[in-house]
Design a protein around this motif. Structure first.
Motif, PDB file in Angstrom:
ATOM      1  N   SER A 144      69.048  28.548  38.098  1.00  0.00           N
ATOM      2  CA  SER A 144      68.920  29.719  38.977  1.00  0.00           C
ATOM      3  C   SER A 144      68.246  29.383  40.305  1.00  0.00           C
ATOM      4  O   SER A 144      68.222  30.227  41.217  1.00  0.00           O
ATOM      5  CB  SER A 144      68.128  30.822  38.268  1.00  0.00           C
ATOM      6  N   TRP A 145      67.754  28.135  40.439  1.00  0.00           N
ATOM      7  CA  TRP A 145      67.138  27.735  41.712  1.00  0.00           C
ATOM      8  C   TRP A 145      68.098  27.898  42.890  1.00  0.00           C
ATOM      9  O   TRP A 145      67.699  28.176  44.016  1.00  0.00           O
ATOM     10  CB  TRP A 145      66.650  26.279  41.642  1.00  0.00           C
ATOM     11  N   ILE A 146      69.404  27.718  42.606  1.00  0.00           N
ATOM     12  CA  ILE A 146      70.384  27.776  43.697  1.00  0.00           C
ATOM     13  C   ILE A 146      70.585  29.207  44.208  1.00  0.00           C
ATOM     14  O   ILE A 146      71.117  29.416  45.302  1.00  0.00           O
ATOM     15  CB  ILE A 146      71.733  27.152  43.247  1.00  0.00           C
ATOM     16  N   ARG A 147      70.130  30.199  43.424  1.00  0.00           N
ATOM     17  CA  ARG A 147      70.271  31.591  43.855  1.00  0.00           C
ATOM     18  C   ARG A 147      69.440  31.888  45.111  1.00  0.00           C
ATOM     19  O   ARG A 147      69.716  32.845  45.836  1.00  0.00           O
ATOM     20  CB  ARG A 147      69.818  32.523  42.726  1.00  0.00           C
ATOM     21  N   ALA A 148      68.416  31.046  45.346  1.00  0.00           N
ATOM     22  CA  ALA A 148      67.590  31.261  46.544  1.00  0.00           C
ATOM     23  C   ALA A 148      68.389  31.042  47.819  1.00  0.00           C
ATOM     24  O   ALA A 148      68.126  31.671  48.860  1.00  0.00           O
ATOM     25  CB  ALA A 148      66.378  30.326  46.517  1.00  0.00           C
ATOM     26  N   VAL A 149      69.391  30.144  47.769  1.00  0.00           N
ATOM     27  CA  VAL A 149      70.205  29.880  48.955  1.00  0.00           C
ATOM     28  C   VAL A 149      71.613  30.441  48.825  1.00  0.00           C
ATOM     29  O   VAL A 149      72.354  30.520  49.817  1.00  0.00           O
ATOM     30  CB  VAL A 149      70.286  28.354  49.240  1.00  0.00           C
ATOM     31  N   GLY A 150      71.998  30.837  47.610  1.00  0.00           N
ATOM     32  CA  GLY A 150      73.332  31.404  47.405  1.00  0.00           C
ATOM     33  C   GLY A 150      73.293  32.596  46.485  1.00  0.00           C
ATOM     34  O   GLY A 150      73.840  32.533  45.365  1.00  0.00           O
TER      35      GLY A 150
END
Length: 525
Positions: free
Chosen positions: A53-59
């Motif tokens: 879910s770390w990628i949700r910060a940029v996407g």
């Protein structure tokens, strides 16, 4: 002792009182299978992947499929890897889309599971990937509890009596079994399972003595096997209970809470009169026997009661007596090996239920159903052929079937399951025979200690079984080869044991002579 045998004959060797007692002894065994194999259904494999879910910060607008494509590598089969992820970066989404991610690492932020599935032991405590071994360790810790319980409650039962030790075990299993449903982490769950295992083992070994010491010679096998049929019914009920309740905490409550209904045993379970006599508590033994006779609508002649005395000066048996006396030493060593072999085959097959390729609930149902004919057939086989032959043959068959399984191709799941079910039948029959045989081979003052020691060896095998199963990662045949070779070897050792069919139970350690050389009972038995 002859006086006690006469009293059993007078009050009824297997009357209404004994039948009711066998029913009471069977009820805890109806509940024990849940503790034995219930965890298998709490850790059913679920699809999972690393939490990325770390990628949700940029996407934040990425779909789940897009997120997985960017952050989770695919395996050779084209499916997303379950135990690895691309290492997080501090790039913007356009850079990630343009260049992609290459460096991989293990899951660092946990895992994601199907949201529609109810919570299981696997999903709640993350028993996947490197942590999957915790499930096998948990099963082994439970088996260690069985080991400690067999030894502790076996000796305690010989010291303070069958009844108090039995009641203590029921209390412990009820309280700690229910407590397991409310644990916050896996390590506390393991600790509680250890205590539950000790109580389960205590109940199983104490039932052996109570069942055999309350009935006459010709009914010993029947009495013990009837109590054990409840265990087989319990095995089948585990499949239905687990299929209907998928939430592991509710399943734990449903499988453990009924034990509280047995608290009325405090007022109804009797002490073994044979044990009371060996301890010199003659008046207590007389009261228990008179109550049994009244229930059986029999009367005990006063002159017969007056003759009820220990044959010798009362002396407690010692654990070391099992190895000091030559005939007991042989019996102890060989029966310990037999219980080990019974257990390694029995638990090896039981705990491999998820590996046979078919629906685990149907396989468990078949495993439970096959225990009924296995135990019932022992009632007749042990009387027709004797204990020694039946023990050897069933051990040999269970070992050979496990060995045959090593040569069956993995895709033949139906054939594997059928052979495994037959193997479960023979290993169950071997285990059941060991209970009867051991109860008859050890004297009253050491019966629980001896059976407890043998049961301890079975629990050692139970501890090893969950640790042997993962060896299939090196070769799928290794676990079954181990589970099969040990019973085959021990079957040959059992030939050296004495036969006990039709022989009165010994009460003290006696002389160095095997049971078949001791005086047999009258024809009335």
């Amino acid at each position: 002792m002859a006086e006690f045998g006469d009293l059993l004959s007078a009050l009824g060797e297997y009357g209404l009182y004994q039948k009711l007692l066998m029913l009471l002894l069977a009820l805890p065994l109806l509940l024990n299978p849940f503790q034995m194999v219930g965890q298998v259904f709490m850790v059913v494999e679920e699809p999972h992947h690393c939490d990325t879910s770390w990628i949700r910060a940029v996407g934040p607008n990425l779909t789940e499929e897009e997120q997985l494509n960017l952050t989770v590598p695919r395996g050779a089969d084209g499916e997303f890897e379950q135990c690895s992820m691309y290492s997080p970066v501090d790039w913007d989404l356009d850079s990630i889309l343009a260049y992609g991610l290459n460096d991989t690492e293990k899951c660092i932020n946990g895992w994601v599971y199907p949201s529609e599935q109810p919570p299981s032991l696997l999903t709640e405590f993350d028993l996947v990937c490197d942590r999957a071994v915790l499930n096998d360790i948990s099963q082994s810790i439970y088996m260690a509890g069985l080991l400690v319980g067999a030894t502790l409650f076996g000796m305690l039962s010989d010291r303070i009596g069958r009844r108090p030790a039995f009641l203590i075990c029921i209390l412990i299993q009820a309280v700690f079994g229910l407590a397991a449903a409310f644990v916050p982490h896996i390590y506390l769950f393991m600790a509680i399972r250890f205590v539950v295992g000790a109580a389960v083992s205590g109940i199983m070994v104490i039932v052996v003595s109570l069942a055999t010491e309350w009935v006459g010679i010709s009914h010993r096998t029947k009495a013990l096997m009837i109590t054990h049929t409840a265990f087989a019914i319990g095995q089948m009920s585990v499949a239905g209970l687990s299929y209907g309740i998928r939430n592991w905490r509710l399943l734990e409550i449903a499988g453990s809470a009924p034990m509280f209904a047995l608290f009325f045993y405090f007022w109804v379970i009797p002490e073994s009169p044979r044990w009371l006599v060996t301890k010199g508590r003659i008046e207590e033994a007389k009261k228990v026997l008179q109550k049994a006779a009244a229930t059986n609508k029999r009367s005990l002649p006063p002159e017969l009661l007056e003759q009820l005395k220990p044959e010798k000066q009362v002396k407690s048996g010692s654990f070391l007596d099992l190895f000091r006396k030559k005939h007991l030493q042989k019996v102890t060593l060989i029966m310990s090996c037999a219980w080990f072999a019974d257990s390694i085959a029995y638990y090896g097959l039981s705990l491999s239920v998820t590996d046979f390729g078919l629906n685990i609930y149907l396989t468990q149902l078949a495993f439970g159903a096959v225990e009924l004919p296995a135990r019932i057939s022992c009632i007749f086989l042990l009387e027709w052929f004797g204990r020694k032959k039946v023990q050897s043959v069933f051990l040999l068959l269970s070992g050979l079937l496990c060995l045959i399984l090593t040569g069956i191709p993995e895709e033949q799941s139906l054939v594997i399951t059928v052979l495994a079910v037959i193997g479960k039948l023979t290993s169950t029959a071997a285990f059941s025979t060991s209970y009867v045989y051991s109860a008859e081979l050890f004297p009253t003052i050491l019966r629980q200690t001896g059976v407890g020691l043998c049961s301890t060896m079975a629990r050692v095998a139970g501890i090893l079984a969950p640790l042997i199963i993962p060896l299939d990662q090196y070769h799928r045949a290794i676990p079954m080869a181990i589970f099969g070779s040990i019973p085959v070897l021990v079957a040959l050792l059992c030939i050296l044991l004495p036969e006990t069919r039709g022989i009165e139970l010994a009460d003290d350690t006696g002389n160095d002579q095997p049971p078949e050389e001791e005086q047999k009972t009258d024809e009335s038995f």
